[in-house]
Each structure stands twice: as structure tokens, then as C-alpha cells.
Design a protein around this motif. Structure first.
Motif, PDB file in Angstrom:
ATOM      1  N   UNK A 141       1.013  -1.109   0.020  1.00  0.00           N
ATOM      2  CA  UNK A 141       0.043   0.085  -0.137  1.00  0.00           C
ATOM      3  C   UNK A 141       0.874   1.430   0.007  1.00  0.00           C
ATOM      4  N   UNK A 142       0.252   2.493  -0.357  1.00  0.00           N
ATOM      5  CA  UNK A 142       1.229   3.714  -0.333  1.00  0.00           C
ATOM      6  C   UNK A 142       1.770   4.089   0.767  1.00  0.00           C
ATOM      7  N   UNK A 143       0.999   4.063   1.912  1.00  0.00           N
ATOM      8  CA  UNK A 143       1.550   4.548   3.037  1.00  0.00           C
ATOM      9  C   UNK A 143       2.862   3.666   3.567  1.00  0.00           C
ATOM     10  N   UNK A 144       2.917   2.354   3.147  1.00  0.00           N
ATOM     11  CA  UNK A 144       4.095   1.674   3.562  1.00  0.00           C
ATOM     12  C   UNK A 144       5.246   1.888   2.580  1.00  0.00           C
ATOM     13  N   UNK A 145       5.112   2.356   1.258  1.00  0.00           N
ATOM     14  CA  UNK A 145       5.830   2.647   0.511  1.00  0.00           C
ATOM     15  C   UNK A 145       6.866   3.824   0.871  1.00  0.00           C
ATOM     16  N   UNK A 146       6.102   4.882   1.528  1.00  0.00           N
ATOM     17  CA  UNK A 146       6.848   5.890   2.309  1.00  0.00           C
ATOM     18  C   UNK A 146       7.666   5.535   3.219  1.00  0.00           C
ATOM     19  N   UNK A 147       7.144   4.635   4.188  1.00  0.00           N
ATOM     20  CA  UNK A 147       8.056   4.148   5.333  1.00  0.00           C
ATOM     21  C   UNK A 147       9.173   3.494   5.021  1.00  0.00           C
ATOM     22  N   UNK A 148       8.984   2.699   4.015  1.00  0.00           N
ATOM     23  CA  UNK A 148      10.106   1.587   3.409  1.00  0.00           C
ATOM     24  C   UNK A 148      11.206   2.561   2.746  1.00  0.00           C
ATOM     25  N   UNK A 149      10.842   3.703   1.821  1.00  0.00           N
ATOM     26  CA  UNK A 149      11.953   4.508   1.361  1.00  0.00           C
ATOM     27  C   UNK A 149      12.612   5.247   2.371  1.00  0.00           C
ATOM     28  N   UNK A 150      11.849   5.698   3.273  1.00  0.00           N
ATOM     29  CA  UNK A 150      12.642   6.210   4.491  1.00  0.00           C
ATOM     30  C   UNK A 150      13.678   5.518   5.067  1.00  0.00           C
ATOM     31  N   UNK A 151      13.181   4.294   5.432  1.00  0.00           N
ATOM     32  CA  UNK A 151      14.062   3.353   6.059  1.00  0.00           C
ATOM     33  C   UNK A 151      15.366   3.004   5.167  1.00  0.00           C
ATOM     34  N   UNK A 152      15.235   2.777   3.929  1.00  0.00           N
ATOM     35  CA  UNK A 152      16.349   2.498   2.959  1.00  0.00           C
ATOM     36  C   UNK A 152      17.229   3.850   2.842  1.00  0.00           C
ATOM     37  N   UNK A 153      16.498   5.015   2.924  1.00  0.00           N
ATOM     38  CA  UNK A 153      17.363   6.287   2.817  1.00  0.00           C
ATOM     39  C   UNK A 153      18.239   6.413   4.127  1.00  0.00           C
ATOM     40  N   UNK A 154      17.713   5.927   5.346  1.00  0.00           N
ATOM     41  CA  UNK A 154      18.440   5.970   6.704  1.00  0.00           C
ATOM     42  C   UNK A 154      19.519   5.174   6.556  1.00  0.00           C
TER      43      UNK A 154
END
Length: 769
Positions: free
Chosen positions: A255-268
Motif C-alpha cells: 500500500x502507498x503508506x508503506x511505500x513511504x516508510x520503506x523508502x525512508x528506512x532505505x534512505x536512513x
């Protein structure tokens, strides 16, 4: 009760499930203790009461905690990757330095020292896995893929599995085995995410109540998805590739909300790894230097390519598809053989060179870490640096070693070994291309990169995520069209060759059963390994045979075991002891004597009620589920199963004779709105609903006698009576007691529940049955 059991009579038992030659079960899942996960929200009265007490402040706090956990997952996975890389590079540096110093004096002594160091490192990894953390063996990606697919595999997300994966990877990779640390890093990220979600490890006294905010398996699934993406981002320094890997390869629900958190985690993760590399460049990491983290910068490589080069590049794609598929098949044979017979339960290397300016090209690949060897194979402006004889020798030897090594009792990734194999034959094709076209602008390193991409595509069957990962680790966007080309060709080649092979088998081997013909196919590496491990994955596409089957046919002719709304404690205990079903339809009778299905009761919830005993009553009459006394007895989190254990067993509950004579009203605790499909719906459609929604049970019912309403798109829009008439986003659950009234436009509210024909489950030993 017996009458009710006769009425609801179509549920297949978990010990049986074959229908007319179509296999619907995984024969090994029951032996491995595989269970299913409840990703569906159980909207019973306890859940609704808990939601009603939560206001907007709690919702904001919950969202903030999820983002904070994403931050912690990124930091933890990044630090774990830094520790593993520094350890592997230092062990390898000390090993090669000592070996080269001794080998100048005595070849035999140096050879023995090299073998002894590798044996010590590999044995330490084997000992950790076999004695401390058996679930840490292998890459871990098939197990994590199964978890996100809805399969509960014991032990894969424990604290000891995390420790075993970290130190086991150091020993196996540092010991020179033909495997990598990239797959284990995905597993490590998932373990870190799961441990954070449950507040740590209570067994080792490393827990915090403040972190214990996510009890549901849906929330844990989101965290584990973030951990998978973090693992890929840490392994390849490819944050975008990590997101796409999680989306394409391991998750079944997005889902789209999960996409943002996954991307944020990868960026960290990318920030943590970059900071660690900057710190190591100052000489604080021993032999680590600037190596270890996988990035092979070929931005100064081949700038352009001609039309004539497309043919050898296409050949690379074909070779990658064939060798990748062959690799998968050989690993299957080797793994089965082990199971049946062994486990019945950068720098140039001067190696015997006479002059200072000479180097041994074969030793440059063999006596180096895999990262440095790949860096040499990818290197630009290095025409004729490797001979065709040396590359062919290394290809045969390393391919054989990789096949034999994969599946052993050590943490083992296959990304980097796949890149090694592919870059070797890719460089071979590059050598022939240079000699044939005699152009100065052709780089052998470019062909090595394309060979690596083709082999990984042929073996793992990834496309988009692999393409992005290869671009990120090489830092050369100009090669994107070529990488896409070889990936597509490798995948098309597999389909064409297997289609021809199947036609030949069908014409020549007509006396063999159809199953023998089907065995000629093999799927991606992780799918095949999951099948060998007995993990009943629901793949993205249903089987072709399901198109001709209905939901009723999948249910078979067995009886549905149901419970009445008010049930005697002794009957519940008897039912739980006599079978292993994890869900039971609950029935009730109207004033007219009609029997209705009022919901689904989970086995785990029944066990919680039996253990607590506070809901026992003397009367066999139903109580008021909306009564205040009923709502405050349980917190919804009490029904959540800990991820680190199998939960409560019926054998753990001790009841007196007086307890057995009492009753339980199941209405406040059941799921009043389970998913229902008509009995004549095609099994293909049921399969898609089941997988995409992450379900564990589906009720199969007869055709409804009448339609009480039709919901369309406009009925799913929420009207909010506020001054600016703003439109708000539709939420998954409604919360009572809000400041503004929210109305859901449904034409008719009172729905009639039909009789039950059966239940489709993904359960202890079912794939979909």
C-alpha cells in the motif's frame, strides 16, 4: 450441538486435501511446523471498544511511532552491515597477508595456513548455526518471503537467529566460501524490525515496554517489509533498489503508506553506510579501507556502443538465462541429495611471478575477496588484463563451488556469487567481441556487468529491482538500456527453451506421467528453495487447473466443524483436542428457528478465553455483548500471539471439573464480518482474493436468495459535516465518539448471512484448500 455440526458439513480436514489429481497441499509443511498468520483485522467487540476509546491524539502518536521504528530499523540494519563488512574485510586481509608472506618461503606451508584459516572460519559459522541458531542457515529470503506471504515459520525472527546470522555470515564469507552476505542482510533487517516491533527479546532480558506498541501481525508485517528493504539497501548501497526489491520479490501485499516508510528506512541505511565509509577512509577500520561495501564504480567506462555490439550482448542474455536456470536445477538436486543422504532428519595479486611488474590474472580473482574480484572484472580501460583461459577456468570452478556450497548449514547469500559467475562469462564474451570488432571504445568491463545482470535475472527471475540495483552499484545510468535488454532476453530465453523442451518431452516421453514433464520447469531461486524447505507460498498467479474448479470443489466433501454462540467449556476443550483447525464458524438461531452464521472464532482466541477463565458463565443463555461489564474484561492486545513463540497450547491450560461445566458466550470475541464467497465462484478468483487480502480463512456459502443492496464507488465516499466541506480519506476502521459525525452511505444495513458450504483456509498443512 450435534445438529449444528450436521448442518455445517463441508470443511476439509487438514490431513486431507487432494481433489481429482490436482494437488492443493504442501506435503512437507506439516512436518516443519508451518502455521499461518492472521493478517485480517478481527473487528470484534473488544476491538471496537478499544478503538472507541482512542482519539485523534493516539492516532497521531501511533503514526509517529511507526516512523520512529522505521528510523531505528534503518540505523540498526546499517550498523549490522557495517560490522559484518568490517569483520569480513579484516579477516580476509589478515588471511591473505599471512598467506602471501609464508608462501614466499614455502608454497606448501602457505597453502596449509590458507586452508586452516578458512576451515577455522567456516567451522565457526557451522558451529554457530547447528548449535545455536538453526533458523539462520541459508540466505533467509525464502523464509522471509514466506512470512510476508502469510506463513508463520518458527524461529526465523528470533534474537538468537539475528546473532547467528551476523556472526555466521562473517565466518562463511570470511572463510572464502562461494556465497555472499547480501541475502543474510535481508534476513538481518527483518529480524531487527520484528524485534523492535515486539519490544525486544524477553528470553535474553533485552526488552522494553515502551517499544511494545505493535501487537498485531499486520503491523509486524509492515515492519518486516521495511527491514527487508533496509537489508538490500545496506548490502548494495542501493536504497531505491531496496524498495523495489521489497515490492517485487518478497511482499504479497502493498500500500502507498508503506511505500513511504520503506523508502525512508532505505534512505536512513544509505546515510549510515555512507557515514561509516567516511569514517573508515581515515584508517580506523584496519584492512577495510574503502572496500567491503558493494559499489563498483564504472562511470568512467564505455561511453557508447554500436549496433553491432547488440548481438554479443544478446548472447550474454541467452547464456545468463540458461546458466541461471541450470544453476537453480543443480542446487535443487544437491539440496535433495543432502537431505536424503547427509541429513536424514581490488588489488592485483602476484602469485609465483618472476618479475615485479607481472601478476597472475587467475590468482587475482581467486585470492581476493569477492567484492575486490568483481571490482577487477568490472574495471574499465583494462583490455586483455584477463586471459580467456583463466576466465574459463575460474568460471567452471566457481560455478561448481557455488552450486555445491548453496544450501549448506551456513548463512549464504547468492547475489555476489551470481555476479561473480555472470561477470566472468560476460568478460569472456567481451574478449571475443574486442578481438572480432577490433574497436578501441569497447570495454570488457561493460560486458562483465551485463553478464552479471543476465545471470541474476536467469537465476532469481527479478527484473525491475535487479535493474535498478545494478545501476546503483555501478553508478552508470548510461548502461540502463543495456541492462534492461539482457534481463529481458534472459527471461524470454528461459520461457522459449522450456516451451521447446516441454514439447519434446510430450512427443517423445508419452509414457511418462504429466508430473515428470512438469518437473522440467524450475522457478526462481528463492521460490525453489522455499518449496524445498516446505514453505507453502501462494504465488502471484494461480495454477492453470484452478480455472476449471469452483470454491465448492476445493472444499471437498468433509464436514465443517462449527461452534454455537454459547458453548460449553467441556465441548470447546474436546473440539480443540480432537483437531488442529485454527478457525471455527460460529452459528446462532433466530426466533424463527433459522440457523445463521454469525462469525468466525479463531483457535488462538479460544485458548486465551480458556486460560483467563474470566468469561466463564453458569447460564447457557447469551449475554449482552455491548454490556459495559463485558467490554472491560479483555484488552485486544491480549489476543495477539507473540512472534517469538508458538503461543498458547491446549495442553498448557488446566481446568477443573467445575470449569468444564460452565459456558462461554463467543459473540463478543468472534470476527463478525469474515470474508464470504459463493460456492460456484471460480477457484482462480478465490485465490486472488485470498492472496491479495492476506487472508487465512474464507467462508464458502450457497447462492444468496435475494439482494438487499448494491455498493458502488460513490457509496464508499465519506461525508464530513464541517464548515469547509473537506473530503477526508477513507479509513479501514471507524472510530466512535469522534467530534464530527461520519456517515457511510450504504443502502441497506441489515445483511442476511446464508448457510455455510465450507471454508477455504491457508492453514497448518494447506497451501490453499
Amino acid at each position: 450441538m450435534e445438529t449444528a455440526r450436521l448442518v455445517w458439513s463441508r470443511l476439509p480436514h487438514s490431513e486431507e486435501g487432494e481433489l481429482d489429481g490436482v494437488e492443493l497441499l504442501s506435503n512437507t509443511s506439516n512436518r516443519n511446523g508451518v502455521d499461518s498468520l492472521d493478517y485480517e483485522v478481527i473487528e470484534n467487540y473488544a476491538y471496537r471498544e478499544e478503538q472507541a476509546q482512542r482519539g485523534k491524539l493516539y492516532v497521531g502518536y501511533n503514526v509517529g511511532v511507526k516512523w520512529f521504528f522505521a528510523l531505528l530499523i534503518g540505523i540498526g540494519t546499517g550498523l549490522a552491515a557495517v560490522f559484518i563488512n568490517i569483520s569480513v574485510e579484516n579477516f580476509a586481509g589478515w588471511k591473505f597477508s599471512l598467506t602471501f608472506n609464508i608462501i614466499q618461503k614455502s608454497y606448501v606451508a602457505g597453502f596449509l595456513i590458507y586452508i586452516l584459516i578458512n576451515l577455522a572460519l567456516v567451522f565457526s559459522s557451522v558451529y554457530i548455526i547447528t548449535q545455536f541458531a538453526p533458523a539462520a542457515a541459508g540466505s533467509g529470503i525464502p523464509e522471509i518471503k514466506g512470512y510476508l506471504n502469510g506463513i508463520d515459520i518458527p524461529g526465523i525472527l528470533l534474537f538468537r537467529t539475528l546473532i547467528g546470522k551476523i556472526f555466521g555470515s562473517i565466518g562463511s564469507v570470511g572463510g572464502g566460501l562461494a556465497l555472499g552476505k547480501e541475502g543474510p542482510l535481508v534476513h538481518i533487517g527483518a529480524c531487527i524490525a520484528s524485534l523492535l516491533g515486539q519490544g525486544g527479546s524477553t528470553k535474553y532480558h533485552l526488552s522494553s515496554r515502551w517499544l511494545q506498541g505493535f501487537k498485531s501481525e499486520r503491523d509486524r508485517r509492515d515492519l518486516v517489509t521495511c527491514g527487508c528493504a533496509a537489508g538490500v539497501a545496506a548490502a548494495f548501497r542501493a536504497p531505491v533498489g531496496g524498495v523495489l526489491f521489497a515490492l517485487e520479490e518478497v511482499t504479497s501485499w502493498w500500500r502507498s503508506q508503506l511505500m513511504w516508510r520503506v523508502f525512508f528506512t532505505s534512505a536512513i541505511v544509505a546515510v549510515v553506510v555512507r557515514a561509516a565509509m567516511g569514517w573508515c577512509k581515515s584508517g580506523n577500520c584496519g584492512h577495510f579501507g574503502s572496500g567491503g561495501f558493494i559499489i563498483w564504480d564504472i562511470s568512467d567506462g564505455q561511453e557508447d556502443y554500436s549496433f553491432e555490439e547488440l548481438l554479443p550482448m544478446a548472447v550474454i542474455g541467452i547464456i545468463g538465462g540458461l546458466l541461471g536456470a541450470l544453476f537453480n536445477q543443480l542446487t535443487i538436486y544437491i539440496t535433495r541429495w543432502r537431505r536424503n543422504y547427509l541429513h536424514k532428519k581490488g588489488n592485483r595479486v602476484k602469485f609465483y611471478c618472476s618479475k615485479d611488474k607481472e601478476y597472475n590474472d587467475l590468482a587475482t580473482i581467486f585470492f581476493n575477496t569477492q567484492d575486490d574480484a568483481i571490482r577487477n572484472l568490472f574495471s574499465a580501460k583494462t583490455i586483455h588484463e584477463f586471459s580467456a583461459q583463466s576466465l574459463l577456468t575460474f568460471l567452471v570452478m566457481f560455478y561448481t563451488l557455488a552450486v555445491v556450497t548453496f544450501g549448506t548449514a551456513v548463512p549464504a547469500g547468492q547475489f555476489v556469487p551470481g555476479i561473480m559467475i555472470g561477470s566472468t562469462y560476460g568478460r569472456l564474451v567481451g574478449i571475443f567481441t574486442v578481438n572480432h570488432y577490433k574497436k578501441l571504445n569497447i570495454e570488457e568491463g561493460t560486458y562483465a556487468l551485463l553478464g552479471a545482470a543476465s545471470f541474476l535475472g536467469g537465476s532469481m527471475r527479478m527484473t525491475v529491482s535487479l535493474c535498478v540495483i545494478m545501476v546503483e552499484i555501478t553508478n552508470n545510468l548510461k548502461l540502463l538500456p543495456l541492462i534492461m535488454l539482457v534481463l529481458l532476453i534472459s527471461k524470454v530465453c528461459i520461457l522459449l527453451v522450456y516451451s521447446i523442451w516441454i514439447d519434446v518431452l510430450q512427443n517423445v516421453l508419452t509414457l511418462f506421467p504429466s508430473q515428470a514433464v512438469g518437473d522440467a520447469f524450475n522457478e526462481g531461486l528463492y521460490e525453489e528453495q522455499a518449496r524445498l524447505r516446505g514453505i507453502p507460498l501462494l504465488e502471484s498467479r494461480p495454477k492453470y487447473e484452478m480455472r476449471k474448479m469452483t470454491a465448492r470443489e476445493a472444499c471437498g466433501n468433509q464436514k465443517v466443524l462449527s461452534l454455537p454462540r454459547v458453548v460449553k467449556v467441556a465441548d470447546v476443550v474436546s473440539i480443540l483436542r480432537s483437531n488442529k483447525h485454527n478457525g471455527f464458524p460460529v452459528i446462532d438461531h433466530t426466533r424463527n428457528g433459522e440457523t445463521l452464521v454469525i462469525g468466525l472464532m479463531l483457535r488462538s482466541h479460544l485458548l486465551v478465553l480458556l486460560q483467563s477463565k474470566i468469561d466463564f458463565q453458569h447460564s447457557p443463555l447469551p449475554c449482552d455483548p455491548r454490556g459495559r461489564s463485558q467490554a472491560i474484561r479483555h484488552n485486544f492486545s491480549e489476543f495477539a500471539k507473540p512472534v517469538s513463540s508458538k503461543g498458547i497450547s491446549i495442553n498448557d491450560i488446566h481446568l477443573s471439573s467445575d470449569d468444564l461445566e460452565m459456558y462461554i458466550d463467543l459473540a463478543p470475541f468472534l470476527n463478525p464480518s469474515p470474508y464470504i464467497v459463493p460456492e460456484d465462484m471460480s477457484l482462480t478468483k478465490v485465490y486472488n482474493i485470498f492472496r491479495q487480502l492476506g487472508l487465512r480463512h474464507i467462508f464458502v456459502v450457497p447462492r444468496a436468495s435475494r439482494v438487499i443492496g448494491v455498493i458502488t464507488r460513490k457509496d464508499l465516499l465519506i461525508e464530513e459535516e464541517i464548515e469547509d466541506s473537506a473530503i477526508t480519506e477513507l479509513q479501514s476502521t471507524s472510530v466512535r465518539g469522534q467530534r464530527h459525525e461520519k456517515r457511510l452511505l450504504v443502502r441497506n444495513a441489515d445483511a442476511e448471512r446464508p448457510l455455510l458450504s465450507g471454508i477455504l483456509v491457508q492453514d497448518t498443512d494447506h497451501t490453499l484448500s
